[in-house]
Design an enzyme around this catalytic site. Structure first.
Site, PDB file in Angstrom:
ATOM      1  N   GLY A  55       0.659  -1.086  -0.034  1.00  0.00           N
ATOM      2  CA  GLY A  55       0.030  -0.202   0.061  1.00  0.00           C
ATOM      3  C   GLY A  55       0.845   1.189  -0.140  1.00  0.00           C
ATOM      4  O   GLY A  55       1.967   1.113   0.292  1.00  0.00           O
ATOM      5  N   CYS A  82       5.273  -6.366   1.594  1.00  0.00           N
ATOM      6  CA  CYS A  82       5.924  -5.072   1.583  1.00  0.00           C
ATOM      7  C   CYS A  82       4.833  -4.162   2.855  1.00  0.00           C
ATOM      8  O   CYS A  82       5.296  -4.169   4.151  1.00  0.00           O
ATOM      9  CB  CYS A  82       5.303  -4.162   0.464  1.00  0.00           C
ATOM     10  SG  CYS A  82       6.261  -2.614   0.019  1.00  0.00           S
ATOM     11  N   TYR A  83       3.954  -3.193   2.537  1.00  0.00           N
ATOM     12  CA  TYR A  83       3.213  -2.450   3.657  1.00  0.00           C
ATOM     13  C   TYR A  83       2.550  -3.631   4.554  1.00  0.00           C
ATOM     14  O   TYR A  83       2.598  -3.246   5.710  1.00  0.00           O
ATOM     15  CB  TYR A  83       2.073  -1.664   2.979  1.00  0.00           C
ATOM     16  CG  TYR A  83       1.436  -1.038   3.904  1.00  0.00           C
ATOM     17  CD1 TYR A  83       1.627   0.258   4.468  1.00  0.00           C
ATOM     18  CD2 TYR A  83       0.037  -1.465   4.494  1.00  0.00           C
ATOM     19  CE1 TYR A  83       0.906   1.192   5.560  1.00  0.00           C
ATOM     20  CE2 TYR A  83      -0.730  -0.816   5.383  1.00  0.00           C
ATOM     21  CZ  TYR A  83      -0.214   0.785   5.911  1.00  0.00           C
ATOM     22  OH  TYR A  83      -1.048   1.302   6.916  1.00  0.00           O
ATOM     23  N   HIS A 169       8.242  -7.570  -3.400  1.00  0.00           N
ATOM     24  CA  HIS A 169       7.088  -8.077  -3.859  1.00  0.00           C
ATOM     25  C   HIS A 169       7.263  -9.500  -4.803  1.00  0.00           C
ATOM     26  O   HIS A 169       7.828  -9.370  -5.735  1.00  0.00           O
ATOM     27  CB  HIS A 169       6.480  -6.978  -5.089  1.00  0.00           C
ATOM     28  CG  HIS A 169       6.036  -5.808  -4.211  1.00  0.00           C
ATOM     29  ND1 HIS A 169       4.603  -5.789  -4.173  1.00  0.00           N
ATOM     30  CD2 HIS A 169       6.543  -4.563  -4.172  1.00  0.00           C
ATOM     31  CE1 HIS A 169       4.628  -4.402  -3.256  1.00  0.00           C
ATOM     32  NE2 HIS A 169       5.614  -3.802  -3.652  1.00  0.00           N
ATOM     33  N   GLU A 171       5.027 -11.401  -6.131  1.00  0.00           N
ATOM     34  CA  GLU A 171       3.774 -11.524  -7.052  1.00  0.00           C
ATOM     35  C   GLU A 171       4.157 -11.007  -8.356  1.00  0.00           C
ATOM     36  O   GLU A 171       3.461 -11.297  -9.335  1.00  0.00           O
ATOM     37  CB  GLU A 171       2.573 -10.789  -6.433  1.00  0.00           C
ATOM     38  CG  GLU A 171       2.652  -9.215  -6.512  1.00  0.00           C
ATOM     39  CD  GLU A 171       3.088  -8.631  -5.218  1.00  0.00           C
ATOM     40  OE1 GLU A 171       2.807  -7.479  -5.017  1.00  0.00           O
ATOM     41  OE2 GLU A 171       3.969  -9.444  -4.560  1.00  0.00           O
ATOM     42  N   ASP A 227     -14.565 -12.674 -23.003  1.00  0.00           N
ATOM     43  CA  ASP A 227     -15.190 -13.017 -21.942  1.00  0.00           C
ATOM     44  C   ASP A 227     -16.702 -13.293 -22.401  1.00  0.00           C
ATOM     45  O   ASP A 227     -17.383 -14.386 -21.661  1.00  0.00           O
ATOM     46  CB  ASP A 227     -15.367 -11.558 -21.088  1.00  0.00           C
ATOM     47  CG  ASP A 227     -14.064 -11.091 -20.448  1.00  0.00           C
ATOM     48  OD1 ASP A 227     -13.068 -12.024 -20.362  1.00  0.00           O
ATOM     49  OD2 ASP A 227     -13.895 -10.135 -20.085  1.00  0.00           O
ATOM     50  N   SER A 229     -17.506 -14.603 -25.334  1.00  0.00           N
ATOM     51  CA  SER A 229     -17.614 -15.619 -26.054  1.00  0.00           C
ATOM     52  C   SER A 229     -17.607 -16.806 -24.962  1.00  0.00           C
ATOM     53  O   SER A 229     -18.083 -18.060 -25.392  1.00  0.00           O
ATOM     54  CB  SER A 229     -16.315 -15.716 -27.038  1.00  0.00           C
ATOM     55  OG  SER A 229     -16.554 -14.774 -27.968  1.00  0.00           O
ATOM     56  N   LYS A 370      -9.025 -12.999 -15.850  1.00  0.00           N
ATOM     57  CA  LYS A 370      -8.983 -13.279 -17.351  1.00  0.00           C
ATOM     58  C   LYS A 370      -8.288 -14.499 -17.989  1.00  0.00           C
ATOM     59  O   LYS A 370      -8.656 -15.032 -18.820  1.00  0.00           O
ATOM     60  CB  LYS A 370      -8.094 -11.936 -18.207  1.00  0.00           C
ATOM     61  CG  LYS A 370      -8.140 -12.069 -19.542  1.00  0.00           C
ATOM     62  CD  LYS A 370      -9.366 -11.951 -20.329  1.00  0.00           C
ATOM     63  CE  LYS A 370      -9.976 -10.409 -20.262  1.00  0.00           C
ATOM     64  NZ  LYS A 370     -11.054 -10.318 -21.345  1.00  0.00           N
TER      65      LYS A 370
END
Length: 524
Positions: A55, A82-83, A169, A171, A227, A229, A370
């Protein structure tokens, strides 16, 4: 489905969705919640693990986002990022201060491989740092398990209570061992078995849709995008001819895409559904005549779609359910999930259309990212060319044509874009066949746009006064920031030659080198 659950508590970090995606890549179901979520609700959800995001704040400042100490006393493993790592220490007796040396970007780090968090991780590796504060003292029971040259507590653990904090991080892709660290936390420390799989999701949703819809009728506005489809294919498998898809072809799609959509879902396709194609190209071109302002074009294209869909829906009459292709990022970005600022309001979220006579709305993809939607599409038998289509804006080529939109301009950008994507794909395939790996320059998104510039040229010893096409290719992790892809010059030369020779009305080709920011990925 009742899957094992890991909760991401969002403190306003820009990577909140990315954290959840990385957890799901470990086959563990994950949802994002604001730090304002009551502790009793978290207890009711009974998560196997909790992750605290990064954050923009300093945890020691008055009014900074925080959480109750009880979170760390539930006996549930907690990982702070992190935060989140700093907040954990701040709450549990440690100290966080402004750092003398502020780390940002790729940073060399040494980790303690005896910690279960770093199992299988090299002792020396690289991580992505982004912090102004640092942990100057750890709370009782914590030990440092990683450090950098300037950060003595790059990671900390309280093994007995399964509390972990990472200053960097894991991720993001810039931390090459980050996915392994997240895997270690959710699968080994939290003990998750990994029961989140797309084949199970598809099977469970098919059953759930059948039970919910019964003998009812479902209406879906099919855009031809990934999406809608995938949603159409899922509904088709569940309820077949009880589904009606209305496909509005506004004439602003990429080359051949309208016919491709009809080929998959129409009479000659493999799905036993009711498919209605509305060829509205000329209607759109007439509406867009003389319109040059980007936002006005966007609004007009969206409003006209609603009008056409309304007309077709009225012909069909009352239906029981309206299906929408809402996906999880739509929910999060609309402020209904985590704590990050509302990025944009999505037409699929928070408010039902009042122009269709229906009883209820269904959103079977609402919990998917997605990449998971794409996996579901493959499970449902959709062709790869549709499932892995590049992102395409709702207003279509209307915002890849600078200035007024006309049928001739659409033809130009469709043909130029088709050539460009074909040559990039061809070059990328050749590189992979030769080297066995994906080309390092391969962009995440690449397309052609038509500028509003016309200039003098010479072709066949004759003067021309034609348009300039701009081609764009970007590499990005999250599409929030992007850099121009370093496409091989010989590929760009081939693209330029083909566009000039094959696309009538073009005599110049530019390559857009601008990053995001300051530019956007799209042109308008």
């Amino acid at each position: 489905m009742q899957n094992e659950l890991v909760i991401v508590v969002d403190f306003g970090g820009q990577y909140n969705q990315l954290v959840a995606r990385r957890v799901r890549e470990c086959n563990v179901y994950c949802e994002i919640y604001s730090y304002k979520t009551d502790i009793e609700k978290i207890k009711e959800m009974n998560p196997k693990g909790i992750i605290l995001t990064g954050g923009p704040n300093s945890c020691y400042e008055e009014g900074a986002p925080t959480y109750t100490k009880e979170l760390f006393e539930l006996g549930i493993p907690v990982l702070g990022l992190c935060y989140g790592a700093q907040l954990m220490q701040h709450i549990l007796g440690g100290k966080v201060e402004r750092a003398d040396v502020q780390e940002y970007g790729k940073t060399h780090i040494k980790v303690n491989t005896e910690s279960p968090l770093f199992a299988g991780v090299p002792e020396e590796t690289t991580c992505w740092m982004s912090h102004f504060d640092y942990i100057s003292a750890m709370g009782e029971g914590f030990v440092s398990i990683a450090h950098t040259k300037d950060c003595p507590v790059a990671a900390a653990e309280y093994a007995e209570k399964k509390l972990y904090g990472i200053q960097f991080h894991p991720e993001v892709l810039h931390t090459p061992e980050g996915t392994k660290m997240i895997f270690n936390f959710v699968r080994n420390i939290c003990g998750c078995a990994g029961d989140w799989r797309m084949d199970d999701f598809v099977a469970s949703q098919v059953q759930a849709i059948r039970e919910k819809v019964g003998e009812g009728k479902v209406l879906l506005a099919l855009s031809g995008g990934v999406d809608s489809s995938v949603l159409a294919a899922l509904l088709a498998k569940a309820i077949g001819p009880q589904l009606t898809c209305v496909f509005v072809d506004h004439g602003l799609m990429r080359k051949n895409e309208g016919d491709e959509v009809e080929g998959i879902f129409g009479e000659k396709g493999n799905f036993d559904i009711n498919f209605i194609r509305v060829n509205a190209q000329e209607r759109y071109y007439a509406k867009l005549a003389g319109i040059t302002e980007p936002e006005e074009k966007r609004k007009l294209i969206g409003e006209e779609f609603i009008r056409i869909f309304e007309e077709e829906a009225q012909k069909i009459g009352a239906v029981d359910f309206l299906a929408q292709g809402t996906i999880y990022p739509d929910v999060v970005e609309s402020g209904l999930g985590g704590e990050s600022a509302v990025i944009k309001s999505h037409h699929n979220v928070g408010g039902l259309p009042d122009f269709v006579d229906f009883k209820e709305i269904i959103e079977p993809l609402r919990n998917l990212f997605k990449d998971e939607v794409r996996k579901a599409g493959l499970e449902l038998g959709l062709p790869e060319f549709l499932v892995y289509r590049q992102p395409f804006p709702g207003p279509g080529l209307g915002i890849r044509i600078i200035g007024e939109v006309t049928g001739d301009k659409v033809r130009i950008v469709q043909d130029a874009d088709y050539i460009y994507r074909e040559e990039v794909d061809k070059a990328a395939k050749a590189y992979k066949e030769e080297h066995g790996v994906e080309a390092p320059w391969m962009p995440n998104q690449y397309f052609a746009a038509l500028t509003n510039m016309r200039s003098v040229g010479v072709m066949g010893d004759e003067r021309t006064y034609d348009y300039a096409v701009a081609v764009r290719a970007v590499r990005t992790i999250d599409f929030m920031t992007a850099e121009a892809a370093d496409l091989p010059f010989e590929v760009l030369q081939i693209v330029m030659n083909r566009i000039i020779k094959e696309v009538r009305g073009v005599n110049r080709v530019f390559y857009d080198l601008t990053s995001k920011p300051p530019e956007t990925i799209e042109f308008e």
